[in-house]
Design a protein around this motif. Structure first.
Motif, PDB file in Angstrom:
ATOM      1  N   GLY A 149      11.081 -18.828  15.273  1.00  0.00           N
ATOM      2  CA  GLY A 149      10.847 -19.929  14.835  1.00  0.00           C
ATOM      3  C   GLY A 149      10.612 -19.903  13.523  1.00  0.00           C
ATOM      4  N   LEU A 150       9.368 -18.795  13.375  1.00  0.00           N
ATOM      5  CA  LEU A 150       8.798 -18.616  12.084  1.00  0.00           C
ATOM      6  C   LEU A 150       9.658 -18.021  10.922  1.00  0.00           C
ATOM      7  CD1 LEU A 150       5.417 -17.287  12.786  1.00  0.00           C
ATOM      8  CD2 LEU A 150       5.753 -19.235  12.049  1.00  0.00           C
ATOM      9  N   VAL A 151      10.637 -17.135  11.497  1.00  0.00           N
ATOM     10  CA  VAL A 151      11.628 -16.722  10.666  1.00  0.00           C
ATOM     11  C   VAL A 151      12.774 -17.874  10.332  1.00  0.00           C
ATOM     12  CG1 VAL A 151      13.490 -14.855  10.602  1.00  0.00           C
ATOM     13  CG2 VAL A 151      11.519 -14.445  11.641  1.00  0.00           C
ATOM     14  N   GLU A 152      13.023 -18.560  11.311  1.00  0.00           N
ATOM     15  CA  GLU A 152      14.255 -19.641  11.108  1.00  0.00           C
ATOM     16  C   GLU A 152      13.658 -20.705  10.184  1.00  0.00           C
ATOM     17  OE1 GLU A 152      15.230 -21.199  14.849  1.00  0.00           O
ATOM     18  OE2 GLU A 152      16.158 -19.331  15.458  1.00  0.00           O
ATOM     19  N   ALA A 153      12.362 -21.065  10.158  1.00  0.00           N
ATOM     20  CA  ALA A 153      11.724 -21.858   9.287  1.00  0.00           C
ATOM     21  C   ALA A 153      11.532 -21.558   8.031  1.00  0.00           C
ATOM     22  CB  ALA A 153      10.497 -22.234   9.773  1.00  0.00           C
ATOM     23  N   GLY A 154      11.708 -20.148   7.509  1.00  0.00           N
ATOM     24  CA  GLY A 154      11.491 -19.455   6.175  1.00  0.00           C
ATOM     25  C   GLY A 154       9.912 -19.040   6.111  1.00  0.00           C
ATOM     26  N   LEU A 155       9.249 -19.411   7.043  1.00  0.00           N
ATOM     27  CA  LEU A 155       7.781 -18.871   6.740  1.00  0.00           C
ATOM     28  C   LEU A 155       7.513 -17.491   6.927  1.00  0.00           C
ATOM     29  CD1 LEU A 155       6.183 -21.665   9.250  1.00  0.00           C
ATOM     30  CD2 LEU A 155       6.254 -21.862   6.752  1.00  0.00           C
ATOM     31  N   LEU A 156       8.301 -16.665   7.496  1.00  0.00           N
ATOM     32  CA  LEU A 156       8.334 -15.300   7.383  1.00  0.00           C
ATOM     33  C   LEU A 156       9.691 -14.863   7.458  1.00  0.00           C
ATOM     34  CD1 LEU A 156       5.745 -14.542  10.363  1.00  0.00           C
ATOM     35  CD2 LEU A 156       5.425 -14.343   8.045  1.00  0.00           C
ATOM     36  N   SER A 157      10.001 -13.667   6.731  1.00  0.00           N
ATOM     37  CA  SER A 157      11.066 -12.894   6.832  1.00  0.00           C
ATOM     38  C   SER A 157      11.018 -12.233   8.154  1.00  0.00           C
ATOM     39  CB  SER A 157      11.204 -11.985   5.535  1.00  0.00           C
ATOM     40  OG  SER A 157      10.411 -10.914   5.734  1.00  0.00           O
ATOM     41  N   GLU A 158      12.480 -11.542   8.221  1.00  0.00           N
ATOM     42  CA  GLU A 158      12.296 -10.850   9.622  1.00  0.00           C
ATOM     43  C   GLU A 158      11.698  -9.484   9.759  1.00  0.00           C
ATOM     44  OE1 GLU A 158      16.172  -8.931  12.202  1.00  0.00           O
ATOM     45  OE2 GLU A 158      16.265 -11.138  11.538  1.00  0.00           O
ATOM     46  N   PRO A 159      11.732  -8.870   8.525  1.00  0.00           N
ATOM     47  CA  PRO A 159      10.841  -7.744   8.568  1.00  0.00           C
ATOM     48  C   PRO A 159       9.252  -8.049   8.608  1.00  0.00           C
ATOM     49  CG  PRO A 159      12.566  -7.635   7.058  1.00  0.00           C
ATOM     50  CD  PRO A 159      12.612  -8.975   7.253  1.00  0.00           C
ATOM     51  N   MET A 160       8.996  -9.097   7.715  1.00  0.00           N
ATOM     52  CA  MET A 160       7.447  -9.441   8.072  1.00  0.00           C
ATOM     53  C   MET A 160       7.050  -9.954   9.520  1.00  0.00           C
ATOM     54  SD  MET A 160       4.444  -9.920   6.424  1.00  0.00           S
ATOM     55  CE  MET A 160       4.977  -9.588   4.940  1.00  0.00           C
ATOM     56  N   ALA A 161       8.033 -10.633  10.258  1.00  0.00           N
ATOM     57  CA  ALA A 161       7.862 -10.970  11.496  1.00  0.00           C
ATOM     58  C   ALA A 161       7.618  -9.851  12.307  1.00  0.00           C
ATOM     59  CB  ALA A 161       8.757 -11.798  12.116  1.00  0.00           C
ATOM     60  N   ILE A 162       8.580  -8.676  12.203  1.00  0.00           N
ATOM     61  CA  ILE A 162       8.376  -7.708  12.736  1.00  0.00           C
ATOM     62  C   ILE A 162       7.074  -6.587  12.630  1.00  0.00           C
ATOM     63  CG2 ILE A 162       9.262  -5.112  13.242  1.00  0.00           C
ATOM     64  CD1 ILE A 162      11.121  -7.107  14.609  1.00  0.00           C
ATOM     65  N   GLN A 163       6.487  -6.873  11.503  1.00  0.00           N
ATOM     66  CA  GLN A 163       5.189  -6.375  10.985  1.00  0.00           C
ATOM     67  C   GLN A 163       4.008  -7.088  11.543  1.00  0.00           C
ATOM     68  OE1 GLN A 163       4.159  -5.702   6.781  1.00  0.00           O
ATOM     69  NE2 GLN A 163       5.817  -4.322   6.471  1.00  0.00           N
TER      70      GLN A 163
END
Length: 399
Positions: A101-115
Motif C-alpha cells: 500500500g505504501l508503494v501504491e500510494a507513492g509514499l515509497l518506491s518499490e526498492p525503498m520498500a524492500i530496503q
C-alpha cells in the motif's frame, strides 16, 4: 512466510509440483518445513497473535500482492523460503498489504520498500536473537526441581511480550525522533545523505590472541563488557554507535570535539579495567554516505586505517579532524602557538601591574580541551600518504 514460488498473485493456487519450486543449481536451497512441535506452535501463535492459516501463495493473493513481490519482501526481512506450507497468519497478510500500500500510494518506491523490510528485519533479528540467548534463556531455567523449561516458557513469554513490545515501540519512536531532528537540521538535501561527520573506530588490541587463550564464556563476557561500556560512553557524550563488531566499535558524531571526547573517554575507561586489553582509536572527519543506519565512504575507510596504525591506548586523527578542532578553538594549532599565547598573556599581566591597573580587563587565557601532536607521514593502502595526529587531553593553555 514462504516465497519459493514467484507466480503472479492471480489465478488458482499452483499444484504441488516439485518443478514449481525448483531451486537453481547455483543457489542454496533454504526451503524448510515449519516445525510441528506443539509447544513451538503454541508459542508462535502467542507471539504472532494469530494461528497459521495461509500458504505463501494464499497470503500473497489475499493481500493483493504478486508472489514475486511477496517473495522479495519476505526474503528482505530475513526469512527462509518454506515452499507452500500452510504457515502464514493474518499478520503476514496485513504486513504485505501495508508495504504494498505504501508503494501504491507513492509514499515509497518499490526498492525503498524492500530496503525498509531489509533494515527492519536485520535490526530486529539481532534483537530477537539477543533476547532469547541472553535474556529468556536465563529466565526460563526451571525454578523448581522436576519442572521442565517447557512448562516455564509459555507463561513467561505471555507476561513479557506486551511489556517488551511497548518498550520496543517507545525506543524506536525516540530514535526516530532523534534521527528526524538531525535530518531536518541538514543544510540542504544532499547533506541529508552525504553528510560531514566525525567517524571513529575503537579496536581492542590483541583480540585474536585472546580468543585462543580465553574460554568461550570468558570471551563472551569480555566482548559484552566492551560493547556495553563503549555504547554507554558514546551515547552519554552525544555520539551515535553505528555498529559493534565484537572487538571493534564504530561510532560517529556531528562535530570533532564530541568525537574527540568520546575517544579519550573510551581509552581512559578501558585502561582502568585490568581485565581489558589495550585499546586504540582512529578518527577521521569528512563527507560520509549513510545507508540503512550504516556509514560508508573514504572518511570511514581512513578512520579504519588510522585505527590499525594507532599505538596502544592512543587516539590517531586525520588532518581534517585536527583542523576542525583548531577551527572551533578546541585545540591549538601547535604547542608553540599555545606557549606564545601563554607568554603574551603573562606579558599583558606584567604591563598592567607596572601601570598600576588591574589586569581583569585583559582578554582571558585561551582554554583548549585537546592537544595535537603531528606524527610521521606514511602511505596508507588505497588512500595515499596520510599525516596522522596524536590526540591527547589537556587543560588550559600551558598546563
Amino acid at each position: 512466510m514462504t516465497v519459493g514460488d514467484t507466480t503472479s498473485g492471480s489465478g488458482e493456487e499452483p499444484a504441488a509440483d516439485s518443478s514449481v519450486h525448483a531451486t537453481p543449481h547455483h543457489e542454496v536451497d533454504h526451503t524448510v518445513e515449519p516445525t510441528d512441535d506443539p509447544l513451538a506452535i503454541r508459542l508462535e501463535a502467542l507471539i504472532l497473535g494469530a494461528d497459521r492459516r495461509y500458504t505463501p501463495f494464499q497470503a500473497a493473493r489475499t493481500a493483493g500482492v504478486s508472489m514475486d513481490l511477496a517473495s522479495r519482501f519476505w526474503r528482505a526481512m530475513g526469512f527462509a523460503d518454506i515452499g507452500q506450507a500452510k504457515a502464514l497468519t493474518e499478520a503476514d497478510v496485513l504486513a504485505l498489504r501495508r508495504l504494498a500500500g505504501l508503494v501504491e500510494a507513492g509514499l515509497l518506491s518499490e526498492p525503498m520498500a524492500i530496503q525498509v523490510a531489509r533494515s527492519t528485519g536485520q535490526t530486529t533479528a539481532r534483537l530477537a536473537e539477543w533476547q532469547i540467548d541472553s535474556f529468556l534463556e536465563g529466565l526460563t531455567e526451571p525454578p523448581e526441581p522436576g519442572m521442565t523449561r517447557t512448562e516455564v516458557t509459555y507463561p513467561l513469554v505471555e507476561l513479557l511480550l506486551p511489556e517488551l513490545q511497548e518498550f520496543l515501540v517507545y525506543v524506536w519512536r525516540r530514535q526516530l525522533a532523534a534521527a528526524t531532528g538531525r535530518v531536518v537540521q541538514a543544510a540542504d538535501d544532499e547533506e541529508m545523505v552525504d553528510r560531514r561527520l566525525a567517524v571513529g573506530f575503537a579496536d581492542l588490541v590483541g583480540f585474536t590472541r585472546l580468543t585462543r587463550r580465553l574460554e568461550e564464556e570468558e570471551l563472551g563476557e569480555l566482548v559484552e563488557s566492551f560493547e556495553t561500556t563503549a555504547a554507554d560512553l558514546v551515547a552519554a557524550h552525544g555520539g551515535r554507535l553505528i555498529k559493534t563488531l565484537g572487538d571493534e566499535v564504530l561510532f560517529a558524531a556531528d562535530d570533532a570535539g564530541t568525537a574527540a571526547e568520546i575517544a579519550l573517554r573510551l581509552i581512559e575507561a578501558m585502561s582502568q579495567d585490568e581485565t581489558m586489553p589495550a585499546l586504540r582509536v582512529g578518527i577521521a572527519f569528512g563527507t560520509v554516505t549513510t545507508r540503512m543506519g550504516d556509514v560508508f565512504g573514504t572518511t570511514v575507510n581512513l578512520a579504519s586505517r588510522l585505527t590499525s596504525i594507532a599505538p596502544k591506548d592512543a587516539v590517531l586523527v586525520d588532518g581534517a579532524f585536527a583542523k576542525e578542532l583548531v577551527r572551533h578553538g578546541e585545540a591549538p594549532e601547535s604547542e608553540a602557538q599555545a606557549a606564545e599565547a601563554v607568554a603574551a598573556a603573562a606579558e599583558r599581566v606584567r604591563l598592567a601591574e607596572k601601570e598600576g591597573r588591574e589586569p581583569d580587563d585583559e582578554p582571558p587565557l585561551p582554554t583548549y580541551r585537546f592537544g595535537l601532536q603531528p606524527m610521521w607521514q606514511r602511505p596508507v593502502r588505497g588512500l595515499g600518504v596520510v599525516e596522522p595526529w596524536l590526540l591527547a587531553r589537556r587543560g588550559k593553555t600551558g598546563s
